[in-house]
Design a protein around this motif. Structure first.
Motif: not given
Length: 484
Positions: A141-170
């Motif tokens: 929801l927060l990422s779509y709120l940001e897109i609505s305001h013309g920002g894309f920081r959260l959307s662009s960071a999503r995959a990076t953060a998710q994969n970092l978390g799963m790499l560390l867990a692996l």
């Protein structure tokens, strides 16, 4: 729109590189064994109910309506956001508690063909992953709120953060000898993303302090936008579940192998089509029919010239691709053969998957959600029918072929509705003989595996498509536009 696409592409590229590293290490550590199968099934069990209730509500309902209200009535935009946020909190509580209590039943539904020991491990993984559902929903929801305001920081960071978390867990799972830690990487990644996303939107003033009333009328408007899509998530998630069921009936290892192949095929879609689609939700919203058609007519030829060669490489060179990426450690010859079979089927329709995503998002941006739902439903029904009907005869390749056939149907229906059907098929028709020539040339190469095989196939395809781009004037114009 260009700047938005650039940001999302860069963010997606980093995320996909980390995702590739995750898949390579996962393949080396566990191959297509029980831990990998459990992770795949648990992630499906976690995300299917979440996406069933929220995916279209956020993308096709909340985002266009919130963006519209920001310019006309910011107070009511705040009311809309706060109402959706509360609803997602309640939904998260129900889904999390349900997953914790009913994990074995969910696994039996998703993968009835699994061995009992594998199913028990899947249920354990599911309970851990489910702890990330509340943060997953709120961050979305927060990422779509940001897109609505013309920002894309959260959307662009999503995959990076998710994969970092799963790499560390692996890494932690490997060191501790406890595979269930893999599931904790998903939940931990979204806990961190949620906290960071909340702080980010609040610091930039996007997070509204209070609403302005009109909640009932806003719920009615949101309902009108989402109502045509109600059947869509049911069929979509049903198709996902059916794929898991069919894969489990062909063997535990097929459940794991499918996602190795799908990761390769969806990487290009995520890097090219998803940025265009998300940016299009913002850039195409409010445009007239003629203006939107003109914008799409400028996008589609370039998109096809990028994805058509990739389709040929994935279809013809599926075995070398899988060998280069995964064939090490616990990933044996049987895993290579199964994953390559699925990837070859996916490769045939890679171009259609990319085009379909952009075209459907264009329909969403134009508030033609009923038509968007119809195009996706048509493709999903084809995918579902082919998976069920053909898997016993064709084996694992069915999973890829069915997905490709469904994507072709979705792209055709959406393109026709947007008035660019003739343009799409004209360019597809131009690409077919070139792709056929590349395929024949690749067939004359000496048999090779790994890097030599991949470089040979990739070189042939590049030469043939490069010559076509140099010799055909319409292709030259599109290439010059892409370079600019």
């Amino acid at each position: 729109m260009r700047d938005a696409v650039r940001r999302l592409v860069l963010g997606g590229l980093v995320g996909k590189l980390l995702g590739l590293l995750r898949e390579v290490l996962l393949a080396a550590a566990y191959g297509t064994g029980v831990p990998t199968t459990a992770a795949r099934v648990a992630q499906t069990g976690t995300l299917v109910p979440v996406d069933l209730f929220t995916a279209d509500v956020l993308t096709a309902g909340f985002l266009p309506l919130h963006k519209e209200l920001l310019t006309t009535d910011p107070a009511r935009a705040a009311t809309l956001f706060r109402g959706v946020r509360v609803a997602l909190r309640w939904l998260a509580a129900v889904l999390t508690l349900g997953s914790l209590a009913l994990a074995p039943a969910v696994v039996d539904l998703l993968a009835p063909g699994l061995a009992p020991a594998t199913a028990a491990t899947c249920a354990q993984f599911l309970r851990v992953m489910a702890l990330g559902i509340p943060s997953y929903l709120q961050f979305s929801l927060l990422s779509y709120l940001e897109i609505s305001h013309g920002g894309f920081r959260l959307s662009s960071a999503r995959a990076t953060a998710q994969n970092l978390g799963m790499l560390l867990a692996l890494g932690l799972a490997w060191v501790l000898g406890e595979p269930v830690v893999l599931a904790g990487g998903f939940a931990a990644a979204y806990l961190v993303l949620h906290a960071w996303g909340y702080r980010s939107v609040r610091a930039r003033g996007f997070l509204p302090a209070a609403g302005g009333g009109g909640g009932r009328e806003l719920r009615s408007r949101l309902w009108r936008r989402v109502r045509p899509l109600l059947l869509l998530p049911v069929v979509l998630q049903g198709s996902v579940v059916a794929e898991r069921v069919v894969a489990s009936l062909m063997g535990d290892e097929v459940v794991a192998a499918v996602d190795y192949a799908r990761f390769v095929a969806t990487t290009g879609v995520n890097l090219v089509a998803v940025p265009l689609g998300l940016a299009g939700l913002a850039a195409l919203a409010g445009l007239g029919t003629a203006a939107a058609r003109e914008r799409l007519a400028a996008i589609l030829p370039g998109l096809l010239l990028v994805v058509a060669p990739v389709s040929v490489v994935l279809a013809v060179g599926s075995s070398p691709v899988v060998e280069v990426l995964y064939a090490r450690g616990a990933f044996d010859a049987a895993a290579v053969a199964t994953s390559a079979s699925v990837l070859a089927g996916l490769g045939l329709g890679f171009w259609a998957q990319s085009c379909a995503y952009v075209l459907v998002k264009a329909l969403n941006a134009a508030d033609r959600n009923r038509v968007a739902a119809g195009s996706l439903l048509a493709g999903l029904v084809v995918t579902l029918v082919l998976n069920v009907a053909l898997h016993a005869w064709l084996g694992p390749v069915t999973l890829g072929l069915a997905s490709s056939a469904g994507a072709v149907v979705t792209a055709a229906v959406a393109a026709h509705a947007l008035g660019v059907g003739a343009l799409l098929w004209r360019w597809v028709g131009a690409c077919v003989p070139v792709a056929g020539a590349a395929w024949l040339l690749c067939g004359r190469l000496p048999a090779a595996s790994g890097w030599p095989g991949l470089l040979g196939v990739g070189g042939c395809v590049l030469v043939v498509f490069g010559l076509a781009a140099a010799l055909l004037p319409p292709w030259r114009r599109v290439v010059r536009s892409l370079v600019r």
